[in-house]
Design a protein around this motif. Structure first.
Motif, PDB file in Angstrom:
ATOM      1  N   CYS A 171      33.339  -4.801   5.145  1.00  0.00           N
ATOM      2  CA  CYS A 171      33.699  -3.746   6.099  1.00  0.00           C
ATOM      3  C   CYS A 171      32.550  -2.761   6.273  1.00  0.00           C
ATOM      4  N   THR A 172      31.901  -2.461   5.178  1.00  0.00           N
ATOM      5  CA  THR A 172      30.776  -1.516   5.237  1.00  0.00           C
ATOM      6  C   THR A 172      29.669  -2.064   6.122  1.00  0.00           C
ATOM      7  N   GLN A 173      29.388  -3.348   5.973  1.00  0.00           N
ATOM      8  CA  GLN A 173      28.334  -3.954   6.802  1.00  0.00           C
ATOM      9  C   GLN A 173      28.731  -3.953   8.275  1.00  0.00           C
ATOM     10  N   LEU A 174      30.027  -4.201   8.532  1.00  0.00           N
ATOM     11  CA  LEU A 174      30.480  -4.202   9.926  1.00  0.00           C
ATOM     12  C   LEU A 174      30.392  -2.798  10.521  1.00  0.00           C
ATOM     13  N   ALA A 175      30.785  -1.791   9.721  1.00  0.00           N
ATOM     14  CA  ALA A 175      30.700  -0.408  10.207  1.00  0.00           C
ATOM     15  C   ALA A 175      29.243  -0.022  10.457  1.00  0.00           C
ATOM     16  N   ALA A 176      28.368  -0.543   9.613  1.00  0.00           N
ATOM     17  CA  ALA A 176      26.947  -0.220   9.763  1.00  0.00           C
ATOM     18  C   ALA A 176      26.400  -0.752  11.088  1.00  0.00           C
ATOM     19  N   ILE A 177      26.946  -1.875  11.551  1.00  0.00           N
ATOM     20  CA  ILE A 177      26.494  -2.411  12.846  1.00  0.00           C
ATOM     21  C   ILE A 177      26.821  -1.413  13.952  1.00  0.00           C
ATOM     22  N   GLY A 178      28.062  -0.878  13.922  1.00  0.00           N
ATOM     23  CA  GLY A 178      28.462   0.118  14.916  1.00  0.00           C
ATOM     24  C   GLY A 178      27.533   1.326  14.897  1.00  0.00           C
ATOM     25  N   GLU A 179      27.222   1.796  13.700  1.00  0.00           N
ATOM     26  CA  GLU A 179      26.340   2.971  13.584  1.00  0.00           C
ATOM     27  C   GLU A 179      24.937   2.658  14.077  1.00  0.00           C
ATOM     28  N   GLN A 180      24.492   1.432  13.776  1.00  0.00           N
ATOM     29  CA  GLN A 180      23.149   1.043  14.215  1.00  0.00           C
ATOM     30  C   GLN A 180      23.065   0.999  15.750  1.00  0.00           C
ATOM     31  N   ILE A 181      24.154   0.548  16.388  1.00  0.00           N
ATOM     32  CA  ILE A 181      24.189   0.526  17.857  1.00  0.00           C
ATOM     33  C   ILE A 181      24.065   1.950  18.384  1.00  0.00           C
ATOM     34  N   ASP A 182      24.884   2.866  17.832  1.00  0.00           N
ATOM     35  CA  ASP A 182      24.862   4.258  18.305  1.00  0.00           C
ATOM     36  C   ASP A 182      23.484   4.882  18.114  1.00  0.00           C
ATOM     37  N   THR A 183      22.902   4.665  16.944  1.00  0.00           N
ATOM     38  CA  THR A 183      21.581   5.243  16.670  1.00  0.00           C
ATOM     39  C   THR A 183      20.541   4.701  17.641  1.00  0.00           C
ATOM     40  N   PHE A 184      20.606   3.403  17.867  1.00  0.00           N
ATOM     41  CA  PHE A 184      19.648   2.805  18.797  1.00  0.00           C
ATOM     42  C   PHE A 184      19.778   3.429  20.194  1.00  0.00           C
ATOM     43  N   LEU A 185      21.010   3.541  20.684  1.00  0.00           N
ATOM     44  CA  LEU A 185      21.215   4.081  22.037  1.00  0.00           C
ATOM     45  C   LEU A 185      20.781   5.552  22.120  1.00  0.00           C
ATOM     46  N   GLN A 186      20.997   6.284  21.022  1.00  0.00           N
ATOM     47  CA  GLN A 186      20.622   7.707  21.023  1.00  0.00           C
ATOM     48  C   GLN A 186      19.114   7.902  21.231  1.00  0.00           C
ATOM     49  N   HIS A 187      18.339   6.896  20.844  1.00  0.00           N
ATOM     50  CA  HIS A 187      16.889   7.038  20.966  1.00  0.00           C
ATOM     51  C   HIS A 187      16.316   6.460  22.261  1.00  0.00           C
ATOM     52  N   LEU A 188      17.166   5.890  23.096  1.00  0.00           N
ATOM     53  CA  LEU A 188      16.658   5.343  24.365  1.00  0.00           C
ATOM     54  C   LEU A 188      16.256   6.484  25.295  1.00  0.00           C
ATOM     55  N   PRO A 189      15.172   6.319  26.020  1.00  0.00           N
ATOM     56  CA  PRO A 189      14.825   7.341  27.012  1.00  0.00           C
ATOM     57  C   PRO A 189      15.816   7.311  28.177  1.00  0.00           C
ATOM     58  N   ALA A 190      16.003   8.461  28.821  1.00  0.00           N
ATOM     59  CA  ALA A 190      16.877   8.507  29.992  1.00  0.00           C
ATOM     60  C   ALA A 190      16.269   7.626  31.078  1.00  0.00           C
ATOM     61  N   VAL A 191      17.138   6.921  31.817  1.00  0.00           N
ATOM     62  CA  VAL A 191      16.645   5.994  32.835  1.00  0.00           C
ATOM     63  C   VAL A 191      16.081   6.734  34.046  1.00  0.00           C
TER      64      VAL A 191
END
Ligand SMILES: *[C@@H]1O[C@H](CO)[C@@H](O)[C@H](O)[C@H]1NC(C)=O
Ligand SMILES: *[C@@H]1O[C@H](CO)[C@@H](O)[C@H](O)[C@H]1NC(C)=O
Length: 432
Positions: free
Chosen positions: A146-166
């Motif tokens: 479960c921890t690994q699965l939750a970490a995937i969700g967090e990794q997605i959010d972190t990645f998107l937070q660092h994307l430049p605005a389009v």
């Protein structure tokens, strides 16, 4: 319907990685088959920043075997696994594909489903097959915790937070008719991460029929909140049904509602629109607010006055203190209905319909709203719409301004959504 194949070769911590990889690639070649067919995307997952694009020295020769497939093979890597999956999504959208055949090992499927839920919608049809069942890992492959699965969700959010605005910075339109004891605004298309043409870039609604995913829309909302001064969890949008139900926030919510009213601070209420009108209502005397989503059906059903009446009934607002603002929406220049529907607008006021004799008369949903609000007792000078010329306009036509607004009539199936939002500022005196 365009289709692609996603092959998951991610195998972290495997003590016999190259053996596994070799077995899986051979298996893949029989499983997928050779020759002209769907493009194949091979997910290798995380790379050090320096090697973000390239397979490793171990992987490269093994990947050469994929040439046997004689197909378009693309290797997906990134600074994180989420980055690699996101580049896959972009490729899928570029191809306008909707069917995704996933070849993975059993244990990895659960992880891929997290990506599917967060980064895709029901518009995409994922079909999972355990293509690597007969090429198991000699060192074993435990199920994800479960921890690994939750970490995937967090990794997605972190990645998107660092994307430049389009597209540029977030731009918010404000009505000078709304007192500064409220904070409010109408969003435009700028400043988000949505990259599909019709959705660029601050789309604020994810639906099963569109390509913008829950994670992308959440990230857009987070950025809007940062700019406008609220946290995403404070925001409440109606569960729209193009009808006239209103949720009084202190009470139980109806199953669906196009209006919300409240006198609470600490919450932001908002109405979506993409041609439909986001309507904002304020009462600076009793400090009460309301929002409504009004398309042509909701307009005929009286959603605007239903919202005002809820402010009066539940919070003691006086009609003469209510200010109503009609946000960006489709103008009579760009909106037509069939004759039967148009006749219902004609019955409200002759000026609400243009070209009455044409098979598709043009309909003015903003003027209809003004007429109904005035009849209900809202003062004409308290309504901010496109007929008001001595203030900066907020009632621009969504269909006429493709750079600034989303429009369903203009953009079709994958249309984006802008919102009008409203909040009572804490402990501030109202000037009005
Ligand atoms: C791989 O190993 C690291 C470090 O031991 C651990 O944090 C991570 O969860 C492991 N990943 C998987 C998928 O087992
Ligand atoms: C909000 O409205 C309720 C019901 O009318 C009232 O009891 C309450 O005092 C109001 N709260 C504020 C902050 O005005």
């Amino acid at each position: 319907m365009a289709k692609v194949i996603l092959v998951d070769l991610v195998h972290p911590n495997c003590s016999q990685y190259s053996l596994c990889l070799d077995a899986r690639i051979s298996r893949l070649c029989t499983f997928v088959g050779t020759g002209a067919g769907e493009p194949v995307y091979v997910l290798l997952g995380q790379r050090a920043a320096s090697a973000a694009e390239s397979p490793s020295a171990t992987e490269a020769p093994l990947l050469e075997n994929l040439r046997r497939l004689n197909r378009h093979v693309h290797v997906l890597t990134g600074s994180s696994e989420a980055a690699a999956v996101y580049s896959f999504k972009r490729a899928v959208d570029q191809l306008d594909a909707t069917v995704i055949d996933v070849v993975s090992s059993g244990p990895r499927q659960a992880g891929l489903r997290v990506y599917q839920e967060r980064l895709f919608t029901a518009r995409y049809n994922f079909q999972y097959s355990r293509g690597f069942e007969s090429a198991p890992c000699p060192s074993g492959e435990p199920p994800l915790t479960c921890t690994q699965l939750a970490a995937i969700g967090e990794q997605i959010d972190t990645f998107l937070q660092h994307l430049p605005a389009v597209k540029g910075d977030i731009t918010i339109l404000k009505s000078s008719m709304i007192s500064d004891c409220f904070s409010h605004g109408f969003t435009t298309r700028k400043g988000g991460i949505s990259y599909i043409n019709t959705l660029t870039s601050l789309n604020l609604f994810s639906s099963c029929r569109r390509r913008d995913s829950p994670a992308e829309v959440s990230e857009n909302l987070r950025r809007l909140g940062l700019r406008a001064g609220f946290l995403p969890h404070q925001l409440h949008l109606p569960k729209v049904n193009h009808a006239s139900d209103v949720w009084v926030m202190s009470k139980a919510a109806p199953d669906s509602y196009d209006g919300i009213v409240t006198n609470q601070t600490g919450v932001v209420i908002a109405a979506p629109g993409a041609d439909c009108m986001p309507l904002l209502f304020t009462d600076p005397v009793r400090k009460v607010i309301g929002v409504a989503h009004a398309g042509w059906k909701g307009t005929l059903l009286g959603i605007a006055m239903a919202t005002v009446k809820a402010m009066v009934l539940h919070f003691g607002s006086e009609l003469t203190n209510v200010v109503a603002v009609i946000g960006p929406s489709v103008g009579p220049c760009c909106f037509t209905l069939d004759q039967d529907s148009a006749r219902q607008f004609l019955a409200i006021h002759p000026a609400c319909v243009r070209d009455v004799e044409s098979p598709r008369p043009r309909v003015d949903i903003r003027l209809t709203t003004r007429v109904l609000l005035e009849r209900g007792g809202v003062l004409p000078q308290h309504i901010h719409d496109d007929s008001v010329t001595n203030r900066p306009s907020v009632t621009l036509c969504t269909a006429c301004h493709p750079d600034t607004f989303y429009s369903h009539v203009r953009d079709g199936l994958d249309f984006g959504t802008q919102i009008g939002f409203l909040q009572i500022r804490e402990s501030s005196e109202c000037s009005y």
